[in-house]
Every structure is written in structure tokens, then in C-alpha cells.
Design a protein around this motif. Sequence first.
Motif, PDB file in Angstrom:
ATOM      1  N   GLU A  65     -49.178 -13.377   2.640  1.00 42.85           N
ATOM      2  CA  GLU A  65     -48.956 -13.503   4.076  1.00 42.85           C
ATOM      3  C   GLU A  65     -48.637 -12.134   4.653  1.00 42.85           C
ATOM      4  OE1 GLU A  65     -49.371 -14.918   6.614  1.00 42.85           O
ATOM      5  OE2 GLU A  65     -49.460 -17.091   6.355  1.00 42.85           O
ATOM      6  N   GLY A  66     -48.866 -11.992   5.941  1.00 43.36           N
ATOM      7  CA  GLY A  66     -48.595 -10.732   6.620  1.00 43.36           C
ATOM      8  C   GLY A  66     -47.767 -10.946   7.873  1.00 43.36           C
ATOM      9  N   GLY A  67     -47.324  -9.843   8.474  1.00 45.21           N
ATOM     10  CA  GLY A  67     -46.606  -9.909   9.744  1.00 45.21           C
ATOM     11  C   GLY A  67     -45.292 -10.650   9.638  1.00 45.21           C
ATOM     12  N   PRO A  68     -44.898 -11.334  10.705  1.00 41.18           N
ATOM     13  CA  PRO A  68     -43.621 -12.077  10.675  1.00 41.18           C
ATOM     14  C   PRO A  68     -43.616 -13.192   9.638  1.00 41.18           C
ATOM     15  CG  PRO A  68     -44.893 -12.651  12.631  1.00 41.18           C
ATOM     16  CD  PRO A  68     -45.570 -11.467  12.010  1.00 41.18           C
ATOM     17  N   TRP A  69     -44.798 -13.698   9.280  1.00 31.03           N
ATOM     18  CA  TRP A  69     -44.879 -14.729   8.234  1.00 31.03           C
ATOM     19  C   TRP A  69     -44.513 -14.139   6.869  1.00 31.03           C
ATOM     20  CZ3 TRP A  69     -48.019 -14.555  12.475  1.00 31.03           C
ATOM     21  CH2 TRP A  69     -48.072 -15.713  13.255  1.00 31.03           C
ATOM     22  N   ALA A  70     -44.821 -12.861   6.658  1.00 27.88           N
ATOM     23  CA  ALA A  70     -44.440 -12.200   5.401  1.00 27.88           C
ATOM     24  C   ALA A  70     -42.922 -12.093   5.296  1.00 27.88           C
ATOM     25  CB  ALA A  70     -45.080 -10.813   5.321  1.00 27.88           C
ATOM     26  N   ILE A  71     -42.278 -11.705   6.387  1.00 29.84           N
ATOM     27  CA  ILE A  71     -40.812 -11.596   6.386  1.00 29.84           C
ATOM     28  C   ILE A  71     -40.187 -12.973   6.171  1.00 29.84           C
ATOM     29  CG2 ILE A  71     -38.800 -11.069   7.821  1.00 29.84           C
ATOM     30  CD1 ILE A  71     -40.424  -8.816   9.062  1.00 29.84           C
ATOM     31  N   GLU A  72     -40.754 -13.977   6.808  1.00 30.49           N
ATOM     32  CA  GLU A  72     -40.255 -15.346   6.665  1.00 30.49           C
ATOM     33  C   GLU A  72     -40.331 -15.790   5.206  1.00 30.49           C
ATOM     34  OE1 GLU A  72     -40.950 -18.875   9.679  1.00 30.49           O
ATOM     35  OE2 GLU A  72     -42.706 -18.615   8.392  1.00 30.49           O
ATOM     36  N   GLN A  73     -41.460 -15.526   4.564  1.00 26.35           N
ATOM     37  CA  GLN A  73     -41.645 -15.906   3.170  1.00 26.35           C
ATOM     38  C   GLN A  73     -40.661 -15.153   2.273  1.00 26.35           C
ATOM     39  OE1 GLN A  73     -43.857 -18.258   2.082  1.00 26.35           O
ATOM     40  NE2 GLN A  73     -43.131 -18.024  -0.022  1.00 26.35           N
ATOM     41  N   PHE A  74     -40.475 -13.871   2.571  1.00 28.02           N
ATOM     42  CA  PHE A  74     -39.560 -13.043   1.785  1.00 28.02           C
ATOM     43  C   PHE A  74     -38.123 -13.552   1.895  1.00 28.02           C
ATOM     44  CE2 PHE A  74     -36.527  -9.460   1.986  1.00 28.02           C
ATOM     45  CZ  PHE A  74     -36.610  -9.017   0.684  1.00 28.02           C
ATOM     46  N   LEU A  75     -37.695 -13.862   3.117  1.00 27.96           N
ATOM     47  CA  LEU A  75     -36.320 -14.297   3.333  1.00 27.96           C
ATOM     48  C   LEU A  75     -36.067 -15.698   2.772  1.00 27.96           C
ATOM     49  CD1 LEU A  75     -35.675 -12.919   6.934  1.00 27.96           C
ATOM     50  CD2 LEU A  75     -34.944 -11.949   4.760  1.00 27.96           C
ATOM     51  N   ASP A  76     -37.112 -16.543   2.765  1.00 25.70           N
ATOM     52  CA  ASP A  76     -36.956 -17.875   2.174  1.00 25.70           C
ATOM     53  C   ASP A  76     -36.659 -17.772   0.679  1.00 25.70           C
ATOM     54  OD1 ASP A  76     -37.288 -19.189   4.528  1.00 25.70           O
ATOM     55  OD2 ASP A  76     -39.395 -19.720   4.204  1.00 25.70           O
ATOM     56  N   GLY A  77     -37.354 -16.847   0.026  1.00 27.85           N
ATOM     57  CA  GLY A  77     -37.091 -16.577  -1.378  1.00 27.85           C
ATOM     58  C   GLY A  77     -37.185 -17.785  -2.291  1.00 27.85           C
ATOM     59  N   LEU A  78     -38.131 -18.686  -2.007  1.00 32.50           N
ATOM     60  CA  LEU A  78     -38.222 -19.921  -2.790  1.00 32.50           C
ATOM     61  C   LEU A  78     -38.964 -19.725  -4.110  1.00 32.50           C
ATOM     62  CD1 LEU A  78     -38.978 -22.426   0.113  1.00 32.50           C
ATOM     63  CD2 LEU A  78     -36.767 -21.885  -0.948  1.00 32.50           C
ATOM     64  N   SER A  79     -39.633 -18.593  -4.257  1.00 30.74           N
ATOM     65  CA  SER A  79     -40.348 -18.310  -5.501  1.00 30.74           C
ATOM     66  C   SER A  79     -40.374 -16.801  -5.720  1.00 30.74           C
ATOM     67  CB  SER A  79     -41.784 -18.857  -5.430  1.00 30.74           C
ATOM     68  OG  SER A  79     -42.489 -18.265  -4.340  1.00 30.74           O
ATOM     69  N   ALA A  80     -40.774 -16.378  -6.900  1.00 29.92           N
ATOM     70  CA  ALA A  80     -40.899 -14.949  -7.180  1.00 29.92           C
ATOM     71  C   ALA A  80     -41.907 -14.340  -6.215  1.00 29.92           C
ATOM     72  CB  ALA A  80     -41.352 -14.742  -8.624  1.00 29.92           C
ATOM     73  N   HIS A  81     -41.563 -13.191  -5.670  1.00 30.52           N
ATOM     74  CA  HIS A  81     -42.443 -12.613  -4.662  1.00 30.52           C
ATOM     75  C   HIS A  81     -42.449 -11.091  -4.796  1.00 30.52           C
ATOM     76  CE1 HIS A  81     -38.393 -13.014  -2.766  1.00 30.52           C
ATOM     77  NE2 HIS A  81     -38.601 -11.729  -2.603  1.00 30.52           N
ATOM     78  N   ARG A  82     -43.404 -10.489  -4.116  1.00 30.12           N
ATOM     79  CA  ARG A  82     -43.479  -9.034  -3.998  1.00 30.12           C
ATOM     80  C   ARG A  82     -43.670  -8.720  -2.524  1.00 30.12           C
ATOM     81  NH1 ARG A  82     -45.782  -4.570  -6.797  1.00 30.12           N
ATOM     82  NH2 ARG A  82     -45.075  -2.726  -5.650  1.00 30.12           N
ATOM     83  N   PHE A  83     -42.707  -8.018  -1.944  1.00 30.42           N
ATOM     84  CA  PHE A  83     -42.751  -7.698  -0.515  1.00 30.42           C
ATOM     85  C   PHE A  83     -43.086  -6.223  -0.352  1.00 30.42           C
ATOM     86  CE2 PHE A  83     -40.996  -6.439   3.554  1.00 30.42           C
ATOM     87  CZ  PHE A  83     -41.370  -7.477   4.379  1.00 30.42           C
ATOM     88  N   ILE A  84     -44.017  -5.924   0.540  1.00 26.72           N
ATOM     89  CA  ILE A  84     -44.453  -4.541   0.770  1.00 26.72           C
ATOM     90  C   ILE A  84     -44.413  -4.262   2.266  1.00 26.72           C
ATOM     91  CG2 ILE A  84     -46.362  -2.908   0.573  1.00 26.72           C
ATOM     92  CD1 ILE A  84     -47.257  -4.400  -1.904  1.00 26.72           C
ATOM     93  N   GLN A  85     -43.702  -3.203   2.642  1.00 25.05           N
ATOM     94  CA  GLN A  85     -43.524  -2.831   4.033  1.00 25.05           C
ATOM     95  C   GLN A  85     -43.905  -1.365   4.215  1.00 25.05           C
ATOM     96  OE1 GLN A  85     -39.552  -2.046   5.133  1.00 25.05           O
ATOM     97  NE2 GLN A  85     -39.749  -2.668   7.252  1.00 25.05           N
ATOM     98  N   SER A  86     -44.361  -1.017   5.417  1.00 21.41           N
ATOM     99  CA  SER A  86     -44.616   0.377   5.782  1.00 21.41           C
ATOM    100  C   SER A  86     -45.570   1.069   4.807  1.00 21.41           C
ATOM    101  CB  SER A  86     -43.300   1.155   5.878  1.00 21.41           C
ATOM    102  OG  SER A  86     -42.411   0.543   6.789  1.00 21.41           O
ATOM    103  N   PHE A  87     -46.548   0.347   4.297  1.00 21.72           N
ATOM    104  CA  PHE A  87     -47.435   0.936   3.292  1.00 21.72           C
ATOM    105  C   PHE A  87     -48.391   1.958   3.888  1.00 21.72           C
ATOM    106  CE2 PHE A  87     -49.381  -2.989   4.746  1.00 21.72           C
ATOM    107  CZ  PHE A  87     -50.723  -2.674   4.914  1.00 21.72           C
ATOM    108  N   LYS A  88     -48.474   2.025   5.207  1.00 17.03           N
ATOM    109  CA  LYS A  88     -49.296   3.063   5.843  1.00 17.03           C
ATOM    110  C   LYS A  88     -48.864   4.457   5.391  1.00 17.03           C
ATOM    111  CE  LYS A  88     -50.535   4.947  10.398  1.00 17.03           C
ATOM    112  NZ  LYS A  88     -50.363   4.803  11.867  1.00 17.03           N
ATOM    113  N   SER A  89     -47.583   4.615   5.068  1.00 18.56           N
ATOM    114  CA  SER A  89     -47.066   5.930   4.674  1.00 18.56           C
ATOM    115  C   SER A  89     -47.686   6.433   3.377  1.00 18.56           C
ATOM    116  CB  SER A  89     -45.539   5.884   4.552  1.00 18.56           C
ATOM    117  OG  SER A  89     -45.139   4.917   3.604  1.00 18.56           O
TER     118      SER A  89
END
Length: 438
Positions: A65-89
Motif C-alpha cells: 500500500e502507498g500514501g496514507p493507506w501505507a501509514i495506516e497499515q504500518f500503525l495497525d501493525g497486525l502482521s510483519a511489515h516493511r515500511f519505507i518513507q522518503s525513498f526519493k532521497s
Amino acid sequence: MPPASQNLSIGVDFGTSNTVVAIADSEGRVEALTFAHGGKDLKVFVTALCFWDERHGNGLRTQVEGGPWAIEQFLDGLSAHRFIQSFKSFAASQSFQETRIFRERYRFEDLLSAFLRTLARHGGDRIDFSARNVVIGRPVQFAGSHPDDALAMSRYRTAFSKLGAKHAHYVYEPVGAAFFYARQLEHDATVLVADFGGGTSDFSVMRFSRSGGVLRAEPLGHSGIGIAGDAFDYRIVDQVVSPRLGKGGSYRSMDKILSIPNHYYANFARWNQLAMMKGSGDLKELRELARVALDPEPLEKFIDIVEYDLGFALYRAVSSAKVALSSQDETEFRFKAEGVDIRASIARRDFETWIAGDVVRIAETVDQALANAGVAAGEIEKVFLTGGTSFVPAIRNLFVDRFGEERLTSADQFESIAYGLALIGQANEPARWAVGGH
């Protein structure tokens, strides 16, 4: 929004922190695409990705997922995840070749195309990257210590081509902002555009004129630097937050008193890096340090921030403090969650001391844009400021000192670049606005 039957153009401002998509029609009407999330219509799509596994039959399938849905999924933390932010850098980094996400390897262009697919999915049929007139923004100088411009653009083209944008035009982001602003001009003018993003600050000097009702522009000079809003946030974290989480403290090892290593606190440069400490071994090391620290309580707070994934909430508090200091001489920083309670008064004069070195480097980059253009400060008739950091008083004063208050103007901090890019797509020969004419 311009009707679907019109000849539409799409402008994409892919930013370090946020991405904005605008659509323009042949009549010059332009609007930002909105994304319905949490009962709100958002005009910005957070530049973030979240990957997680879901079971399908006897195996696992990676979801994204991307955008605000990515943050939502990350904060829910219901399963193992990998969150990536600011990858443009990482776009122009030769050292970044790939990252492993569960069972697959992702290059930068894979991350970008995955992000664009989520953006297109949530944007609906309004986003057609195969359209003839797609104009994509790019920074004047990519972030990083030794950015490889050609590598970054190759990665951009590969990613956008996967979505159908094989013939897109790539335009400097401040040029997009300049085009949007130039519609207001009633006479010929030499304009300096200052675009402050999350990761980079970019500057362009443009000469605008009208002939036969057609807007014409000559780019005179550009410059950019990898210092912007994210760097200012980190100064607050480094000065206010980290010392209350053990930075500068000591621990006992055998018969010696040693300083707590600073490298753990470098993870605060990006809030999502804090969550990655769980799997890197850093969290285990912090627990061991807390047991032998002369004052363990600050380190225990640090551990709680990592364990409870409080990085996002912490950075929202930091950002709010920075915004408050744009209009107040002093603000009260407060972060409270899961037993962690950090409060401190921050004076604007102190904040300006912390960012003074950054402001000097930004000022030097402005001077470089003028030198590249062969234009003196007195020859600039208007200065167009865009981006949230342009509201920081120390930054605004930089431009007041050089050009005078009366020459400064500004527009929406998020949308002006995307608007201008979309409008360039409706211009005669949009390719002439592109970097390198393509």
C-alpha cells in the motif's frame, strides 16, 4: 475537475515527503487530484510504502500500500511489515542498488513503480500515465552527498515507463512552480523561484514575456541543495528529543565510565528508521546499555518509542512545533504516548541557532542560482516562494534581506508545482520546458 472528454494533461510532483497530482484541460483550468481517506479528501499523497505478507492457500503473498493507506497499515501493525518513507532521497545514490523485502529484491525503480501503482489505484481513472501529455517534476539537484543525476533520471524513466509514461516530459520542480506563478504576471519580468521541499531546496531564475498572448519563458539559471524541511525537523529532534532519550549519557563497563554511542540517535533522521531498529539488533543493544547506564530512565523511554512504534507520532509533534515557531517566539513541545512523556519549551531564537548552518548553505545556493543566471539580486523583479519551509522566519528573512519584502510573493505550499507541471502539458511545445528538451 476538468471534464474527462477534454484533452487533459497530468502534472506529477513526486516529492520526498508528499506527492501531488494535478490535471489541466485545454482551457487552462487545473485542479489537484483528491484521494478519499478517513472521511477526508486529501490533495497530498504521502510518499510512503508499506509491504506485508498475507496467506493465500498454502503460501504467502506480499501486499503493498502507498500514501496514507501505507501509514495506516504500518500503525495497525497486525502482521510483519516493511515500511519505507522518503525513498526519493535514494534516487541518485550509486550505493543504493537494492533492498530485500521479504522474499524479493527491490531496486529504486521497483519501489517507485510500486508507489505509482498505489497512487494510480487510489486516484481512479483520472490518472492515465499513458496519456500524451504527462509532465513530471524533478529536483534541480537530487539529495545525497554525491548525487548521480543521470542515474536518477534513468531510474525515473524506467519506473514511469512501467506505468505507461514512456514519452513523459521531465521538468525542474521550481520551473513548474514558476509556470504556475507566471500566469499572474501582467508584464515581462525576471523571476526567482524558490521551492522548498522535504528533502531538497531548489532555485530557478526565469525570464518571462508575452508575445501575441502566448507566455514565453527563458530559463536563465538553476541551483539546488539537499537541505530542506526534513533537516530542520531533525535539528529539533537532535537538540530537544534525543538528549531526553539518553544522548550524551554514560554507562559503566567494567571499571570504566563510557559515553552512550551517538549512532543510535542517527536513526531519528527518519522516523520509520526507528521501527527498523527492532530487526537490526540495535534494540537488544539498547536494552543491554539501559542495564548498565548511570541513568537508565531516558534509555528506557527510547526503547519504548521503538517497541511501540511511536516514531510517526513523535515526528508529528516535532513538525507541529516547527510550524508553531513560524508564528510564535516560543512554543511548548509536548509528546506523550505509552508512558513516554517529553516536554520542553523551544524558543525561536534557539531554533534559528540550530539551523543557522543550514540557512547559510541555502543562502549560498540562492547566490549560485543568480551567478549561474548572470543576474544580480537587484535585477530580480519578483521572488516566488513555495513549500512549507518558506514560512520559517529565518528563511523568509534571507529573501527579505536580499530582495526586499515588496518583491516576495507565495502560493499554496503543496500544490503550485503540480499545477504548473500540468499547465506546461497544455503549452505549445511542452518539450521546450523539459530538462534537456525531452
